[in-house]
Design a protein around this motif. Sequence first.
Motif, PDB file in Angstrom:
ATOM      1  N   ILE A 222     -10.782  -0.198   6.196  1.00 22.46           N
ATOM      2  CA  ILE A 222     -12.028   0.407   5.739  1.00 22.46           C
ATOM      3  C   ILE A 222     -12.398  -0.050   4.334  1.00 22.46           C
ATOM      4  O   ILE A 222     -13.561  -0.354   4.061  1.00 22.46           O
ATOM      5  N   SER A 223     -11.426  -0.131   3.438  1.00 18.65           N
ATOM      6  CA  SER A 223     -11.760  -0.535   2.063  1.00 18.65           C
ATOM      7  C   SER A 223     -12.306  -1.953   2.012  1.00 18.65           C
ATOM      8  O   SER A 223     -13.226  -2.249   1.249  1.00 18.65           O
ATOM      9  N   GLY A 224     -11.762  -2.843   2.819  1.00 16.74           N
ATOM     10  CA  GLY A 224     -12.266  -4.217   2.855  1.00 16.74           C
ATOM     11  C   GLY A 224     -13.656  -4.304   3.446  1.00 16.74           C
ATOM     12  O   GLY A 224     -14.500  -5.072   2.977  1.00 16.74           O
TER      13      GLY A 224
ATOM     14  N   VAL B 285     -11.179  12.684  -8.965  1.00 15.47           N
ATOM     15  CA  VAL B 285     -10.107  11.885  -9.571  1.00 15.47           C
ATOM     16  C   VAL B 285      -9.245  11.260  -8.477  1.00 15.47           C
ATOM     17  O   VAL B 285      -8.890  10.074  -8.540  1.00 15.47           O
ATOM     18  N   ALA B 286      -8.906  12.041  -7.458  1.00 14.74           N
ATOM     19  CA  ALA B 286      -8.095  11.522  -6.358  1.00 14.74           C
ATOM     20  C   ALA B 286      -8.801  10.370  -5.648  1.00 14.74           C
ATOM     21  O   ALA B 286      -8.184   9.339  -5.344  1.00 14.74           O
ATOM     22  N   GLY B 287     -10.086  10.525  -5.404  1.00 16.01           N
ATOM     23  CA  GLY B 287     -10.853   9.460  -4.755  1.00 16.01           C
ATOM     24  C   GLY B 287     -10.893   8.193  -5.582  1.00 16.01           C
ATOM     25  O   GLY B 287     -10.747   7.080  -5.056  1.00 16.01           O
ATOM     26  N   LEU B 288     -11.078   8.338  -6.887  1.00 17.35           N
ATOM     27  CA  LEU B 288     -11.082   7.170  -7.771  1.00 17.35           C
ATOM     28  C   LEU B 288      -9.721   6.488  -7.793  1.00 17.35           C
ATOM     29  O   LEU B 288      -9.636   5.253  -7.760  1.00 17.35           O
ATOM     30  N   LEU B 289      -8.657   7.272  -7.840  1.00 15.28           N
ATOM     31  CA  LEU B 289      -7.313   6.694  -7.826  1.00 15.28           C
ATOM     32  C   LEU B 289      -7.036   5.945  -6.522  1.00 15.28           C
ATOM     33  O   LEU B 289      -6.432   4.873  -6.527  1.00 15.28           O
TER      34      LEU B 289
ATOM     35  N   GLY C  66      -9.321   4.553  -4.621  1.00 16.40           N
ATOM     36  CA  GLY C  66     -10.134   3.344  -4.672  1.00 16.40           C
ATOM     37  C   GLY C  66      -9.509   2.261  -5.525  1.00 16.40           C
ATOM     38  O   GLY C  66      -9.464   1.085  -5.137  1.00 16.40           O
ATOM     39  N   ILE C  67      -8.990   2.641  -6.678  1.00 17.96           N
ATOM     40  CA  ILE C  67      -8.321   1.677  -7.556  1.00 17.96           C
ATOM     41  C   ILE C  67      -7.056   1.141  -6.872  1.00 17.96           C
ATOM     42  O   ILE C  67      -6.780  -0.059  -6.900  1.00 17.96           O
ATOM     43  N   GLY C  68      -6.324   2.040  -6.235  1.00 14.65           N
ATOM     44  CA  GLY C  68      -5.101   1.628  -5.544  1.00 14.65           C
ATOM     45  C   GLY C  68      -5.353   0.653  -4.409  1.00 14.65           C
ATOM     46  O   GLY C  68      -4.565  -0.274  -4.187  1.00 14.65           O
TER      47      GLY C  68
ATOM     48  N   SER D 190      -4.468  -4.583  -2.319  1.00 15.49           N
ATOM     49  CA  SER D 190      -5.142  -5.506  -1.383  1.00 15.49           C
ATOM     50  C   SER D 190      -5.375  -4.862  -0.023  1.00 15.49           C
ATOM     51  O   SER D 190      -5.222  -5.499   1.009  1.00 15.49           O
ATOM     52  N   GLY D 191      -5.735  -3.598  -0.017  1.00 16.61           N
ATOM     53  CA  GLY D 191      -6.049  -2.910   1.227  1.00 16.61           C
ATOM     54  C   GLY D 191      -5.693  -1.444   1.139  1.00 16.61           C
ATOM     55  O   GLY D 191      -5.023  -1.000   0.218  1.00 16.61           O
ATOM     56  N   CYS D 192      -6.182  -0.701   2.118  1.00 17.03           N
ATOM     57  CA  CYS D 192      -5.978   0.743   2.133  1.00 17.03           C
ATOM     58  C   CYS D 192      -4.897   1.114   3.148  1.00 17.03           C
ATOM     59  O   CYS D 192      -4.326   0.264   3.810  1.00 17.03           O
ATOM     60  N   THR D 193      -4.641   2.381   3.255  1.00 12.31           N
ATOM     61  CA  THR D 193      -3.598   2.842   4.179  1.00 12.31           C
ATOM     62  C   THR D 193      -3.917   2.479   5.624  1.00 12.31           C
ATOM     63  O   THR D 193      -3.016   2.136   6.382  1.00 12.31           O
ATOM     64  N   SER D 194      -5.187   2.543   6.000  1.00 12.41           N
ATOM     65  CA  SER D 194      -5.518   2.175   7.386  1.00 12.41           C
ATOM     66  C   SER D 194      -5.335   0.685   7.606  1.00 12.41           C
ATOM     67  O   SER D 194      -4.857   0.263   8.661  1.00 12.41           O
TER      68      SER D 194
END
Length: 123
Positions: A16-18, A68-72, A74-76, A81-85
């Motif tokens: 999803i992040s990509g 704050v959690a959402g921003l963290l 997003g930065i992570g 180089s990608g999200c948990t999904s």
Amino acid sequence: MELASFVLLNGRIAGISGILGGLLTPSRGDIGWRIAFMAGLIGAPLLWLVAADMPAINVEASYPALIVAGLLVGIGTRYGSGCTSGHGVCGLSRLSPRSLVATLTFMAAGFVTVFLIRHVLGA
């Protein structure tokens, strides 16, 4: 099923992040499928509302904490180089060593965070 179909039909991982990141910096001819994918993510719960009641959602956090959690997160996703999904579902299913390390890191960070907040800080 949809993740496997996405890889088979498009040759792309359904992280999803990509997909969202590609909308923020669009390439010519690459925006249509991204919009359709995001529209499906947003539209599916709306279709559910037509068919049934939404389950009760109870979030025990303040709006500042959620922001704050959402921003963290997003930065992570950028640093990782990608999200948990992307890593946990798609990467592990492809036996990606990088995704294995990323997923173990996500999980370890989550475990440590919960332990610190619940048992050290007492929140």
